[in-house]
Design a protein around this motif. Structure first.
Motif, PDB file in Angstrom:
ATOM      1  N   MET A   1      -6.189   4.696  -1.064  1.00  0.00           N
ATOM      2  CA  MET A   1      -5.184   3.757  -0.420  1.00  0.00           C
ATOM      3  C   MET A   1      -4.658   4.300   0.580  1.00  0.00           C
ATOM      4  O   MET A   1      -4.279   3.517   1.689  1.00  0.00           O
TER       5      MET A   1
ATOM      6  N   MET B   1       0.728  -1.240  -0.127  1.00  0.00           N
ATOM      7  CA  MET B   1       0.046  -0.057  -0.009  1.00  0.00           C
ATOM      8  C   MET B   1       0.830   1.335   0.089  1.00  0.00           C
ATOM      9  O   MET B   1       0.580   2.174  -0.836  1.00  0.00           O
TER      10      MET B   1
ATOM     11  N   THR C   1       2.611   1.680  -3.382  1.00  0.00           N
ATOM     12  CA  THR C   1       1.628   2.296  -4.398  1.00  0.00           C
ATOM     13  C   THR C   1       1.392   3.612  -4.371  1.00  0.00           C
ATOM     14  O   THR C   1       1.205   4.683  -5.143  1.00  0.00           O
TER      15      THR C   1
ATOM     16  N   ARG D   1      -6.936   3.582   3.641  1.00  0.00           N
ATOM     17  CA  ARG D   1      -6.985   2.242   3.810  1.00  0.00           C
ATOM     18  C   ARG D   1      -5.683   1.738   4.549  1.00  0.00           C
ATOM     19  O   ARG D   1      -5.794   0.996   5.666  1.00  0.00           O
TER      20      ARG D   1
END
Length: 331
Positions: free
Chosen positions: A173, A72, A75, A176
């Motif tokens: 993202m 994560m 990214t 999260r």
């Protein structure tokens, strides 16, 4: 160090980073990947030596969870870097990323079934309105760029839309990832420095996918004008000097934030980070001379005030001000 000294330590690192990072980005706008790579490498090497003791210290949190977290984190970093290549101006980039509260609240409601007060919802509405205002005005600027013909203008606008989509994806993202970290810390305890090391060490192989871009900018950096380093008297390409200074100041900044997260309340950390975003925004506007209208300032004020409302800063300042008023006045 006192709490005030630690906060100043963080802000000094941030201020120094604001000096050196734009110097490189101004000449090579697509250099985000090489900057990120060396930042990750430096923090990973430091953590390998001082945190995991050359690999002899076992992680408190199982590695499989760190691999998920790192996927994560990597990214988000890469997508945010590429967004700058999609007609996204630096001020809009900063304002948009300030909407992390919105994403965190939304995912917290959906995933963790959290509920918030009216004040929290109001603050999120302000932040949302501010981001929408700035985004809408930036869209008008891209669409009405007089230096482009109709076909090129449409293409630039479509690239800008892709940039907005990339920023939105990275924002969600990132939120999260925050929720994932929260659940891990509840289960295994807080290990911020360990997480800092693994978040920077495990993604390093992923930079192989970006190797051509990193090598390309390394060549460009080596071809930049020579610069004599003060005091040391060494001569090196100026872009490598900027990169070195950025890596060092980035480490100071990250290390300072770690100190705050381990010894201060989350409110203090949030206020420092919020102040960093605001300082970064002002610096970017002044340094890059980006177009910034009254509507942009209005949107920015909504984001800033909404963030302060969310942190409920006055609840902490109230007792401090009350004690200050009760102090005996000097004659």
């Amino acid at each position: 160090l006192s709490l005030e000294a630690k906060a100043v330590f963080v802000l000094c690192g941030i201020a120094l980073m604001l000096v050196f990072l734009p110097c490189g980005c101004r000449q090579f706008p697509g250099c985000g990947n090489i900057v990120t790579f060396f930042q990750f490498l430096f923090i990973a090497v430091e953590g390998f030596i001082f945190e995991v003791n050359f690999g002899r210290k076992k992680p408190a949190i199982p590695l499989r969870y760190y691999f998920i977290m790192v996927a994560m984190f990597f990214t988000v970093s890469v997508v945010n870097n590429y967004a700058l290549n999609l007609n996204i101006a630096m001020p809009l980039h900063m304002i948009f990323r300030s909407g992390s509260l919105i994403a965190s609240m939304a995912l917290g409601i959906i995933i963790l079934k959290k509920r918030y007060s009216i004040l929290k919802y109001t603050s999120i509405a302000l932040v949302s309105l501010g981001i929408f205002t700035c985004t809408f005005m930036s869209a008008k600027q891209v669409a009405s760029d007089s230096g482009l013909n109709e076909e090129d203008g449409l293409q630039a606008f479509l690239w800008w839309l892709m940039g907005i989509a990339a920023l939105t994806f990275a924002l969600l993202m990132s939120a999260r990832m925050g929720i994932f970290q929260e659940t891990l810390y509840k289960q295994f305890g807080k290990h911020s420095k360990e997480a800092l090391f693994y978040n920077h060490a495990l993604p390093l192989p992923g930079f192989l996918l970006l190797a051509p871009d990193i090598y390309h900018h390394a060549v460009l950096f080596s071809q930049s004008e020579l610069f004599q380093v003060p005091v040391l008297g060494l001569t090196m390409p100026i872009m490598w000097f900027y990169l070195l200074m950025n890596v060092i100041t980035q480490y100071i900044c990250v290390r300072g934030v770690f100190i705050l997260t381990t010894e201060c309340t989350s409110l203090t950390v949030t206020l420092v980070v919020t102040l960093r975003k605001f300082i970064s925004l002002i610096f970017s506007i002044l340094y890059f001379r980006n177009p910034f209208t009254a509507w942009h300032w209005l949107g920015t004020s909504f984001v800033f005030v909404g963030t302060l409302m969310y942190t409920e800063v006055w609840n902490s300042l109230g007792p401090v001000l009350a004690r200050w008023r009760e102090m005996p006045k000097k004659e």
